[in-house]
Design an enzyme around this catalytic site. Structure first.
Site, PDB file in Angstrom:
ATOM      1  N   HIS A 176       0.855  -1.211   0.062  1.00  0.00           N
ATOM      2  CA  HIS A 176       0.162  -0.064   0.039  1.00  0.00           C
ATOM      3  C   HIS A 176       1.022   1.401   0.155  1.00  0.00           C
ATOM      4  O   HIS A 176       2.008   1.106   0.545  1.00  0.00           O
ATOM      5  CB  HIS A 176      -0.739   0.131   1.317  1.00  0.00           C
ATOM      6  CG  HIS A 176      -2.065   0.952   0.985  1.00  0.00           C
ATOM      7  ND1 HIS A 176      -2.011   2.116   1.502  1.00  0.00           N
ATOM      8  CD2 HIS A 176      -3.347   0.609   0.584  1.00  0.00           C
ATOM      9  CE1 HIS A 176      -3.046   2.601   0.930  1.00  0.00           C
ATOM     10  NE2 HIS A 176      -4.034   1.773   0.654  1.00  0.00           N
ATOM     11  N   ASP A 222      -7.751  -5.429  -0.300  1.00  0.00           N
ATOM     12  CA  ASP A 222      -8.299  -6.168  -1.554  1.00  0.00           C
ATOM     13  C   ASP A 222      -8.081  -7.522  -1.162  1.00  0.00           C
ATOM     14  O   ASP A 222      -8.475  -8.365  -2.125  1.00  0.00           O
ATOM     15  CB  ASP A 222      -7.788  -5.506  -2.877  1.00  0.00           C
ATOM     16  CG  ASP A 222      -8.235  -4.334  -3.336  1.00  0.00           C
ATOM     17  OD1 ASP A 222      -7.526  -3.339  -3.522  1.00  0.00           O
ATOM     18  OD2 ASP A 222      -9.370  -4.177  -2.993  1.00  0.00           O
TER      19      ASP A 222
HETATM   20  C1  SDX Z   1      -6.144   0.076  -3.038  1.00  0.00           C
HETATM   21  O1  SDX Z   1      -4.307   4.479  -1.978  1.00  0.00           O
HETATM   22  C2  SDX Z   1      -5.259   3.924  -1.400  1.00  0.00           C
HETATM   23  O2  SDX Z   1      -5.785   4.223  -0.441  1.00  0.00           O
HETATM   24  C3  SDX Z   1      -5.817   2.764  -2.235  1.00  0.00           C
HETATM   25  C4  SDX Z   1      -6.861   1.750  -1.402  1.00  0.00           C
HETATM   26  C5  SDX Z   1      -8.078   2.722  -1.434  1.00  0.00           C
HETATM   27  O3  SDX Z   1      -8.792   2.427  -0.477  1.00  0.00           O
HETATM   28  O4  SDX Z   1      -8.573   3.641  -2.038  1.00  0.00           O
HETATM   29  O5  SDX Z   1      -6.428   1.292  -0.222  1.00  0.00           O
HETATM   30  C6  SDX Z   1      -7.333   0.812  -2.275  1.00  0.00           C
HETATM   31  O6  SDX Z   1      -5.770   0.173  -4.292  1.00  0.00           O
HETATM   32  C7  SDX Z   1      -5.185  -1.031  -2.245  1.00  0.00           C
HETATM   33  C8  SDX Z   1      -3.916  -1.289  -3.355  1.00  0.00           C
HETATM   34  C9  SDX Z   1      -4.546  -2.660  -4.127  1.00  0.00           C
HETATM   35  N1  SDX Z   1      -3.517  -2.898  -5.156  1.00  0.00           N
HETATM   36  C10 SDX Z   1      -2.728  -4.150  -5.012  1.00  0.00           C
HETATM   37  O7  SDX Z   1      -3.108  -4.915  -4.123  1.00  0.00           O
HETATM   38  C11 SDX Z   1      -1.701  -4.120  -6.029  1.00  0.00           C
HETATM   39  C12 SDX Z   1      -0.533  -4.825  -5.516  1.00  0.00           C
HETATM   40  N2  SDX Z   1       0.115  -3.841  -4.953  1.00  0.00           N
HETATM   41  C13 SDX Z   1       1.217  -3.190  -5.411  1.00  0.00           C
HETATM   42  O8  SDX Z   1       1.145  -3.019  -7.014  1.00  0.00           O
HETATM   43  C14 SDX Z   1       1.604  -1.850  -4.786  1.00  0.00           C
HETATM   44  O9  SDX Z   1       1.953  -2.117  -3.599  1.00  0.00           O
HETATM   45  C15 SDX Z   1       0.783  -0.601  -4.704  1.00  0.00           C
HETATM   46  C16 SDX Z   1       0.258  -0.185  -6.104  1.00  0.00           C
HETATM   47  C17 SDX Z   1      -0.237  -0.652  -3.840  1.00  0.00           C
HETATM   48  C18 SDX Z   1       1.511   0.502  -3.995  1.00  0.00           C
HETATM   49  O10 SDX Z   1       2.487   0.555  -4.890  1.00  0.00           O
HETATM   50  P1  SDX Z   1       3.754   1.806  -4.411  1.00  0.00           P
HETATM   51  O11 SDX Z   1       3.338   2.510  -3.227  1.00  0.00           O
HETATM   52  O12 SDX Z   1       4.163   2.760  -5.782  1.00  0.00           O
HETATM   53  O13 SDX Z   1       4.836   1.059  -4.178  1.00  0.00           O
HETATM   54  P2  SDX Z   1       5.975   0.468  -5.149  1.00  0.00           P
HETATM   55  O14 SDX Z   1       5.253  -0.134  -6.174  1.00  0.00           O
HETATM   56  O15 SDX Z   1       6.980   1.594  -5.191  1.00  0.00           O
HETATM   57  O16 SDX Z   1       6.652  -0.786  -4.217  1.00  0.00           O
HETATM   58  C19 SDX Z   1       7.877  -0.480  -3.144  1.00  0.00           C
HETATM   59  C20 SDX Z   1       8.514  -1.842  -3.284  1.00  0.00           C
HETATM   60  C21 SDX Z   1       9.068  -2.173  -4.559  1.00  0.00           C
HETATM   61  O17 SDX Z   1      10.109  -3.054  -4.697  1.00  0.00           O
HETATM   62  P3  SDX Z   1      11.568  -2.086  -4.846  1.00  0.00           P
HETATM   63  O18 SDX Z   1      11.726  -1.643  -6.071  1.00  0.00           O
HETATM   64  O19 SDX Z   1      11.634  -1.388  -3.443  1.00  0.00           O
HETATM   65  O20 SDX Z   1      12.698  -3.331  -4.736  1.00  0.00           O
HETATM   66  O21 SDX Z   1       7.706  -2.794  -3.008  1.00  0.00           O
HETATM   67  C22 SDX Z   1       7.573  -3.712  -3.924  1.00  0.00           C
HETATM   68  C23 SDX Z   1       7.831  -3.178  -5.363  1.00  0.00           C
HETATM   69  O22 SDX Z   1       8.437  -3.964  -6.071  1.00  0.00           O
HETATM   70  N3  SDX Z   1       6.089  -4.283  -3.954  1.00  0.00           N
HETATM   71  C24 SDX Z   1       5.841  -5.506  -4.150  1.00  0.00           C
HETATM   72  C25 SDX Z   1       4.363  -5.430  -4.079  1.00  0.00           C
HETATM   73  N4  SDX Z   1       4.104  -4.090  -3.675  1.00  0.00           N
HETATM   74  C26 SDX Z   1       5.035  -3.521  -3.795  1.00  0.00           C
HETATM   75  N5  SDX Z   1       6.355  -6.601  -4.597  1.00  0.00           N
HETATM   76  C27 SDX Z   1       5.726  -7.644  -4.721  1.00  0.00           C
HETATM   77  N6  SDX Z   1       3.941  -7.780  -4.660  1.00  0.00           N
HETATM   78  C28 SDX Z   1       3.544  -6.409  -4.255  1.00  0.00           C
HETATM   79  N7  SDX Z   1       2.216  -6.811  -4.275  1.00  0.00           N
END
Ligand code: SDX
Length: 427
Positions: A305, A362
């Site tokens: 998140h 989710d």
């Molecule tokens: C919602 O914003 C809100 O409030 C949203 C929400 C709401 O109520 O409106 O809460 C609803 O959208 C919840 C999120 C649902 N999405 C997912 O579950 C999709 C999977 N999650 C990711 O794609 C990600 O965690 C996000 C999109 C939710 C957040 O992305 P960020 O903040 O841009 O973080 P990032 O992608 O930069 O990740 C930071 C690190 C990275 O690794 P490094 O580059 O540091 O090595 O964490 C890793 C990412 O690769 N990472 C994951 C991961 N999520 C982040 N690695 C594997 N699996 C994951 N799910």
């Protein structure tokens, strides 16, 4: 004495006021930055940028706190109901019994859709993704209610918009579901309450009777999704609404932004991921390794998140509700076991621990929707129904802000410098 932030630029020192919110959050007010320094800031994904000041929802991602108008989400989920929370988000205070009854009655005035909208729904391909249908049909409501095109809306029209959309988006969703299962639509009966009415419209048949405990579980799920400060889709609603676009186009924009798999679309992707793991006969550990592998496009959907760097308080409640409702329905879903194994494996893996990746809203919600008989491609529509009061409340707050300006971010240009046109092709 106002605290200030000092900025040294080109040998000059500039001061910008610091503003502090009611929960002690601080921001540097840079509204005069470009005018005084000629510089702008750059913040991809707006990770460090506040777009507004709002009194609706407070999040503390480090401590896993979520409150609607000051009320902790845990208390609202346990003691309130979705329409009471809708009123709270939109009008600022919990309603009295009379206010809630009046509000429910006003929403109940919209127990049907214009004939033209019913026609649209009955001609949509049953295989169409429900999010595209709900978004386009919601936007089309403006064709039948031209009174909403006269912007800016007066206060009584803003309240009418809240009541009308709370009723009609639910009916659009249920009516399209009936189209996908080739069943006649079932008329809304607002007296049943929001969740029970929706379930009844979805599944009404000779033998179907809404189970009050199931309706209550859905009502709680809707409360948990109702608002979440300036998330992607709410920011889209604020941005679109700032141009004085009509409310139907504004909400449709929120629906479309929510559809993305990184946002609300994740609840569908979680279920598909769990089924992928089940079909592959893989172990949680194997898929955790895939999620960590930068060369593998697999991500642990439902994990991570932007704001919560601790447990998403909603996920904690949903996980408990999932257990309760599956037991109540006597459903043993092997996908729940896979989800629990994934969570356990991830929470003990340094990659996830170091990055503060926890289950988000989710991760478990889809398992409940599945147990209720809602098809996977409708899961994000359920998120729409939950988030609708939040979108409406944030839109209303924005429209009532007399300092409101149309949202128009700046950029840093990185393209070619000026060059003269030399004709290559015939005009
Ligand atoms: C919602 O914003 C809100 O409030 C949203 C929400 C709401 O109520 O409106 O809460 C609803 O959208 C919840 C999120 C649902 N999405 C997912 O579950 C999709 C999977 N999650 C990711 O794609 C990600 O965690 C996000 C999109 C939710 C957040 O992305 P960020 O903040 O841009 O973080 P990032 O992608 O930069 O990740 C930071 C690190 C990275 O690794 P490094 O580059 O540091 O090595 O964490 C890793 C990412 O690769 N990472 C994951 C991961 N999520 C982040 N690695 C594997 N699996 C994951 N799910």
């Amino acid at each position: 004495m106002t605290e200030v932030a000092k900025l040294e630029l080109d040998g000059k020192t500039y001061e910008f006021p610091v503003i502090e919110g009611s929960e002690g959050e601080k921001a540097i007010d840079i509204r005069k930055l470009r005018g005084t320094t000629g510089y702008i800031t750059l913040d991809n994904g707006y990770m460090n940028t506040g777009s507004c000041q709002s009194g609706i929802t407070f999040l503390n991602g480090e401590e896993g706190i979520l409150r609607y108008r000051g009320y902790p989400i845990e208390q609202l989920a346990e003691k309130s109901n979705f329409m009471e929370v809708t009123y709270l988000l939109n009008f600022g205070e919990l309603p009295t019994a009379q206010q809630l009854s009046d509000f429910n009655e006003e929403v109940g005035h919209y127990a049907s859709l214009p004939g033209g909208i019913c026609n649209m729904l009955s001609h949509m391909p049953p295989a169409a993704h429900p999010m595209g249908v709900v978004s386009s049909v919601t936007s089309s409501l403006c064709a039948f209610y031209p009174e909403y095109l006269k912007m800016p809306l007066p206060p009584e029209m803003r309240r009418k918009a809240v009541c009308q959309l709370m009723a009609q988006v639910k009916i659009i969703a249920a009516n399209f579901y009936r189209r996908t299962v080739e069943e006649k639509t079932h008329r809304s009966n607002p007296k049943l309450g929001f969740a029970a009415d929706f379930l009844n419209m979805m599944f009404a048949s000779e033998s179907y009777k809404v189970d009050p405990e199931v309706a209550s579980a859905l009502d709680t799920l809707l409360i948990l999704h109702a608002d979440h400060e300036q998330n992607c889709s709410t920011s889209a609603v604020r941005l679109i609404g700032s141009s004085e676009a009509n409310i139907f186009a504004t909400v449709a924009g929120g629906i479309d932004a929510l559809w993305g798999q990184l946002h609300g679309g994740a609840n569908q992707k979680v279920l598909e991921m769990l089924e992928q793991i089940q079909n592959a006969g893989g172990t949680a550990k194997q898929f955790i390794e895939k999620a960590k592998d930068k060369n593998d496009s697999f991500r642990l959907m439902g994990f991570g998140h932007r704001v919560y760097k601790n447990f998403d308080p909603r996920a904690t409640i949903i996980k408990k509700a999932c257990d309760t409702i599956l037991k109540k329905l006597d459903v043993h879903d092997p996908l729940l076991d896979i989800a629990l194994e994934l969570e356990e494996a991830a929470r003990s893996d340094s990659y996830f621990v170091e990055r503060n990746l926890y289950p988000n809203v989710d991760f478990y919600s889809g398992l409940i929707y599945k147990a209720l008989g809602i098809p996977t491609n409708f899961f994000t529509v359920m998120f729409v129904l939950g988030r609708l009061p939040g979108w409406l409340g944030q839109w209303k707050e924005m429209r009532e802000d007399d300092t409101l300006k149309i949202s128009r971010p700046r950029q840093i240009y990185t393209g070619p410098n000026t060059r003269d046109y030399v004709a290559v092709n015939k005009r």
